[in-house]
Design a protein around this motif. Structure first.
Motif, PDB file in Angstrom:
ATOM      1  N   GLY A 259      40.170 -15.894 -14.856  1.00  0.00           N
ATOM      2  CA  GLY A 259      39.781 -15.173 -13.546  1.00  0.00           C
ATOM      3  C   GLY A 259      38.619 -15.552 -12.540  1.00  0.00           C
ATOM      4  O   GLY A 259      38.625 -15.682 -11.719  1.00  0.00           O
ATOM      5  N   LEU A 260      37.486 -15.143 -13.773  1.00  0.00           N
ATOM      6  CA  LEU A 260      36.110 -15.355 -13.291  1.00  0.00           C
ATOM      7  C   LEU A 260      35.798 -16.906 -13.098  1.00  0.00           C
ATOM      8  O   LEU A 260      35.387 -17.291 -12.019  1.00  0.00           O
ATOM      9  CB  LEU A 260      35.061 -14.813 -14.274  1.00  0.00           C
ATOM     10  CG  LEU A 260      34.967 -13.203 -14.266  1.00  0.00           C
ATOM     11  CD1 LEU A 260      34.071 -12.891 -15.276  1.00  0.00           C
ATOM     12  CD2 LEU A 260      34.714 -12.633 -12.938  1.00  0.00           C
ATOM     13  N   GLY A 261      36.526 -17.734 -13.764  1.00  0.00           N
ATOM     14  CA  GLY A 261      36.445 -19.259 -13.444  1.00  0.00           C
ATOM     15  C   GLY A 261      36.919 -19.571 -12.184  1.00  0.00           C
ATOM     16  O   GLY A 261      36.670 -20.618 -11.806  1.00  0.00           O
ATOM     17  N   ALA A 262      38.276 -18.754 -11.786  1.00  0.00           N
ATOM     18  CA  ALA A 262      39.113 -19.277 -10.807  1.00  0.00           C
ATOM     19  C   ALA A 262      38.267 -18.934  -9.423  1.00  0.00           C
ATOM     20  O   ALA A 262      38.701 -19.354  -8.361  1.00  0.00           O
ATOM     21  CB  ALA A 262      40.333 -18.800 -10.864  1.00  0.00           C
ATOM     22  N   ILE A 263      37.022 -18.267  -9.487  1.00  0.00           N
ATOM     23  CA  ILE A 263      36.645 -17.758  -8.263  1.00  0.00           C
ATOM     24  C   ILE A 263      35.645 -18.926  -7.659  1.00  0.00           C
ATOM     25  O   ILE A 263      35.729 -19.074  -6.430  1.00  0.00           O
ATOM     26  CB  ILE A 263      35.521 -16.796  -8.634  1.00  0.00           C
ATOM     27  CG1 ILE A 263      36.674 -15.235  -8.891  1.00  0.00           C
ATOM     28  CG2 ILE A 263      34.580 -16.285  -7.516  1.00  0.00           C
ATOM     29  CD1 ILE A 263      35.502 -13.957  -9.270  1.00  0.00           C
ATOM     30  N   GLY A 264      35.258 -19.626  -8.499  1.00  0.00           N
ATOM     31  CA  GLY A 264      34.337 -21.083  -7.925  1.00  0.00           C
ATOM     32  C   GLY A 264      35.337 -21.802  -7.423  1.00  0.00           C
ATOM     33  O   GLY A 264      35.062 -22.131  -6.084  1.00  0.00           O
ATOM     34  N   PRO A 265      36.516 -22.258  -7.705  1.00  0.00           N
ATOM     35  CA  PRO A 265      37.365 -23.443  -7.030  1.00  0.00           C
ATOM     36  C   PRO A 265      37.818 -22.600  -5.724  1.00  0.00           C
ATOM     37  O   PRO A 265      38.044 -23.170  -4.980  1.00  0.00           O
ATOM     38  CB  PRO A 265      38.427 -23.376  -7.886  1.00  0.00           C
ATOM     39  CG  PRO A 265      37.653 -23.466  -9.264  1.00  0.00           C
ATOM     40  CD  PRO A 265      36.890 -22.302  -9.298  1.00  0.00           C
ATOM     41  N   GLY A 266      38.141 -21.218  -5.896  1.00  0.00           N
ATOM     42  CA  GLY A 266      38.854 -20.539  -4.562  1.00  0.00           C
ATOM     43  C   GLY A 266      37.507 -20.624  -3.516  1.00  0.00           C
ATOM     44  O   GLY A 266      37.895 -20.931  -2.283  1.00  0.00           O
ATOM     45  N   ILE A 267      36.333 -20.313  -3.882  1.00  0.00           N
ATOM     46  CA  ILE A 267      35.399 -20.425  -2.727  1.00  0.00           C
ATOM     47  C   ILE A 267      35.122 -21.934  -2.306  1.00  0.00           C
ATOM     48  O   ILE A 267      34.682 -22.142  -1.162  1.00  0.00           O
ATOM     49  CB  ILE A 267      33.798 -19.797  -3.459  1.00  0.00           C
ATOM     50  CG1 ILE A 267      34.109 -18.514  -3.539  1.00  0.00           C
ATOM     51  CG2 ILE A 267      32.881 -20.019  -2.647  1.00  0.00           C
ATOM     52  CD1 ILE A 267      33.092 -17.660  -4.420  1.00  0.00           C
TER      53      ILE A 267
END
Length: 88
Positions: free
Chosen positions: A29-37
């Protein structure tokens, strides 16, 4: 035998560390924040560029889709690592 050699051999024979599934899910979940941004920034730039220069929309959309694909690959790699970590 030296103490370092004995410790190295003992480390090889022990079982791998089992990662908690909940922790690996939080990590994904924390790793998906970067691609989302990153996806948000990409499309914001495409929209701004199209608003400033409408005749460049085709070129901007091509660049937008290609960079979108590259950023989404990072999220998919994170998903694969989540499944690998939770299967251990």
């Amino acid at each position: 035998m030296s103490a370092a050699l004995v410790l190295a051999q003992a480390a090889e024979t022990t079982a791998p560390i089992n990662i908690n599934k909940g922790l690996s899910l939080i990590g994904y979940g924390l790793g998906a924040i970067g691609p989302g941004i990153g996806v948000g920034l990409i499309w914001a730039a495409v929209i701004n560029g199209t608003a400033r220069q409408p005749e460049a929309q085709g070129k901007l959309m091509g660049i937008g889709w290609s960079t979108f694909a590259l950023v989404e690959v990072l999220a998919l790699i994170g998903l694969v690592f989540y499944f690998l970590a939770s299967s251990v």
